[in-house]
Write a protein that holds these residues in place. Structure first.
Motif, PDB file in Angstrom:
ATOM      1  N   THR A 168       5.515   1.387   7.269  1.00 53.87           N
ATOM      2  CA  THR A 168       4.764   0.415   6.477  1.00 53.87           C
ATOM      3  C   THR A 168       4.682  -0.899   7.254  1.00 53.87           C
ATOM      4  O   THR A 168       5.681  -1.359   7.799  1.00 53.87           O
ATOM      5  N   ARG A 169       3.501  -1.508   7.262  1.00 56.08           N
ATOM      6  CA  ARG A 169       3.329  -2.791   7.957  1.00 56.08           C
ATOM      7  C   ARG A 169       4.174  -3.866   7.298  1.00 56.08           C
ATOM      8  O   ARG A 169       4.298  -3.927   6.072  1.00 56.08           O
ATOM      9  N   ARG A 170       4.721  -4.755   8.128  1.00 56.65           N
ATOM     10  CA  ARG A 170       5.583  -5.842   7.679  1.00 56.65           C
ATOM     11  C   ARG A 170       5.153  -7.085   8.435  1.00 56.65           C
ATOM     12  O   ARG A 170       5.137  -7.094   9.663  1.00 56.65           O
ATOM     13  N   CYS A 206      -1.895  -5.331   3.607  1.00 53.41           N
ATOM     14  CA  CYS A 206      -2.265  -5.635   4.989  1.00 53.41           C
ATOM     15  C   CYS A 206      -3.767  -5.539   5.207  1.00 53.41           C
ATOM     16  O   CYS A 206      -4.287  -6.156   6.128  1.00 53.41           O
ATOM     17  N   ASP A 207      -4.449  -4.744   4.420  1.00 56.62           N
ATOM     18  CA  ASP A 207      -5.905  -4.634   4.558  1.00 56.62           C
ATOM     19  C   ASP A 207      -6.517  -4.093   3.258  1.00 56.62           C
ATOM     20  O   ASP A 207      -5.804  -3.771   2.310  1.00 56.62           O
ATOM     21  N   MET A 208      -7.860  -4.025   3.237  1.00 61.03           N
ATOM     22  CA  MET A 208      -8.570  -3.559   2.039  1.00 61.03           C
ATOM     23  C   MET A 208      -8.221  -2.114   1.697  1.00 61.03           C
ATOM     24  O   MET A 208      -8.162  -1.741   0.536  1.00 61.03           O
ATOM     25  N   ARG A 209      -8.015  -1.280   2.725  1.00 56.21           N
ATOM     26  CA  ARG A 209      -7.703   0.119   2.454  1.00 56.21           C
ATOM     27  C   ARG A 209      -6.400   0.227   1.667  1.00 56.21           C
ATOM     28  O   ARG A 209      -6.331   0.953   0.678  1.00 56.21           O
ATOM     29  N   CYS A 210      -5.370  -0.503   2.070  1.00 55.01           N
ATOM     30  CA  CYS A 210      -4.092  -0.446   1.357  1.00 55.01           C
ATOM     31  C   CYS A 210      -4.232  -1.027  -0.054  1.00 55.01           C
ATOM     32  O   CYS A 210      -3.645  -0.511  -1.003  1.00 55.01           O
ATOM     33  N   GLN A 211      -5.023  -2.110  -0.196  1.00 50.99           N
ATOM     34  CA  GLN A 211      -5.265  -2.675  -1.528  1.00 50.99           C
ATOM     35  C   GLN A 211      -5.961  -1.650  -2.416  1.00 50.99           C
ATOM     36  O   GLN A 211      -5.573  -1.454  -3.573  1.00 50.99           O
ATOM     37  N   ASN A 212      -6.981  -0.976  -1.874  1.00 50.78           N
ATOM     38  CA  ASN A 212      -7.710   0.029  -2.654  1.00 50.78           C
ATOM     39  C   ASN A 212      -6.827   1.231  -2.991  1.00 50.78           C
ATOM     40  O   ASN A 212      -6.917   1.780  -4.083  1.00 50.78           O
ATOM     41  N   GLY A 228       0.836  -1.206   0.000  1.00 50.15           N
ATOM     42  CA  GLY A 228       0.000   0.000   0.000  1.00 50.15           C
ATOM     43  C   GLY A 228       0.865   1.248   0.000  1.00 50.15           C
ATOM     44  O   GLY A 228       1.721   1.388   0.867  1.00 50.15           O
ATOM     45  N   PRO A 229       0.643   2.148  -0.970  1.00 50.95           N
ATOM     46  CA  PRO A 229       1.505   3.330  -1.065  1.00 50.95           C
ATOM     47  C   PRO A 229       1.373   4.274   0.135  1.00 50.95           C
ATOM     48  O   PRO A 229       2.289   5.054   0.401  1.00 50.95           O
ATOM     49  N   ASP A 230       0.276   4.195   0.863  1.00 52.74           N
ATOM     50  CA  ASP A 230       0.054   5.092   2.003  1.00 52.74           C
ATOM     51  C   ASP A 230      -0.017   4.351   3.330  1.00 52.74           C
ATOM     52  O   ASP A 230      -0.435   4.927   4.342  1.00 52.74           O
ATOM     53  N   CYS A 231       0.401   3.088   3.343  1.00 51.66           N
ATOM     54  CA  CYS A 231       0.302   2.273   4.569  1.00 51.66           C
ATOM     55  C   CYS A 231       0.918   2.992   5.767  1.00 51.66           C
ATOM     56  O   CYS A 231       0.338   3.016   6.857  1.00 51.66           O
ATOM     57  N   HIS A 232       2.081   3.616   5.573  1.00 49.23           N
ATOM     58  CA  HIS A 232       2.806   4.277   6.667  1.00 49.23           C
ATOM     59  C   HIS A 232       2.109   5.532   7.178  1.00 49.23           C
ATOM     60  O   HIS A 232       2.511   6.089   8.192  1.00 49.23           O
ATOM     61  N   THR A 233       1.076   6.002   6.456  1.00 41.46           N
ATOM     62  CA  THR A 233       0.419   7.244   6.876  1.00 41.46           C
ATOM     63  C   THR A 233      -0.777   6.987   7.782  1.00 41.46           C
ATOM     64  O   THR A 233      -1.374   7.931   8.281  1.00 41.46           O
ATOM     65  N   TYR A 234      -1.138   5.725   7.973  1.00 45.19           N
ATOM     66  CA  TYR A 234      -2.282   5.407   8.833  1.00 45.19           C
ATOM     67  C   TYR A 234      -1.795   5.155  10.247  1.00 45.19           C
ATOM     68  O   TYR A 234      -0.766   4.514  10.454  1.00 45.19           O
ATOM     69  N   PHE A 235      -2.538   5.677  11.221  1.00 45.89           N
ATOM     70  CA  PHE A 235      -2.103   5.613  12.610  1.00 45.89           C
ATOM     71  C   PHE A 235      -2.680   4.409  13.326  1.00 45.89           C
ATOM     72  O   PHE A 235      -3.864   4.362  13.613  1.00 45.89           O
TER      73      PHE A 235
END
Ligand SMILES: [Zn+2]
Length: 123
Positions: A32-34, A46-52, A9-16
């Protein structure tokens, strides 16, 4: 020990979330989640939001790269076979069913599980 994979996900690291906060004391950053296993998008997110998020950013490029559909596909007798279970004989058996002709043919479990095996002869 299994290898850890990064969420794509290109923005994974921006979610708290607490599990994204990593690093030495005093220098923690949101990362970024690992994980050893990711359960979305064929094990890439890691989740639907990152996939979307990924699809929103790269989906059109991906469709153009792998081949954009430019005319309708048609369901015919030649491509209407789908794999299914048959429970009518008191237990589970594997079958191929034709959605146009409603013909049913038996499959072995190995044929059922082989993603390359098909009775379809056209697109
Ligand atoms: Zn993610």
């Amino acid at each position: 020990m299994s290898e850890l994979k990064y969420c794509q996900g290109p923005d994974c690291h921006t979610y708290f979330t607490q599990d994204r906060v990593k690093g030495p004391q005093g220098h923690k950053t949101n990362q970024t989640r690992r994980r050893s296993s990711l359960y979305y998008g064929n094990g890439n997110f890691c989740d639907m939001r990152c996939q979307n998020d990924w699809f929103r950013q790269y989906g059109t490029q991906a469709v153009n790269y792998f081949g954009r559909l430019t005319e309708a596909k048609h369901l015919t007798e030649q491509n209407a076979w789908t794999k299914d279970y048959d429970w009518s004989n008191g237990g589970r058996t594997y079958v191929c069913r034709n959605g146009i002709t409603h013909e049913q043919r038996p499959l072995t479990e190995a044929q059922y599980n082989d993603s390359n095996y098909t009775l379809n002869t056209g697109e």
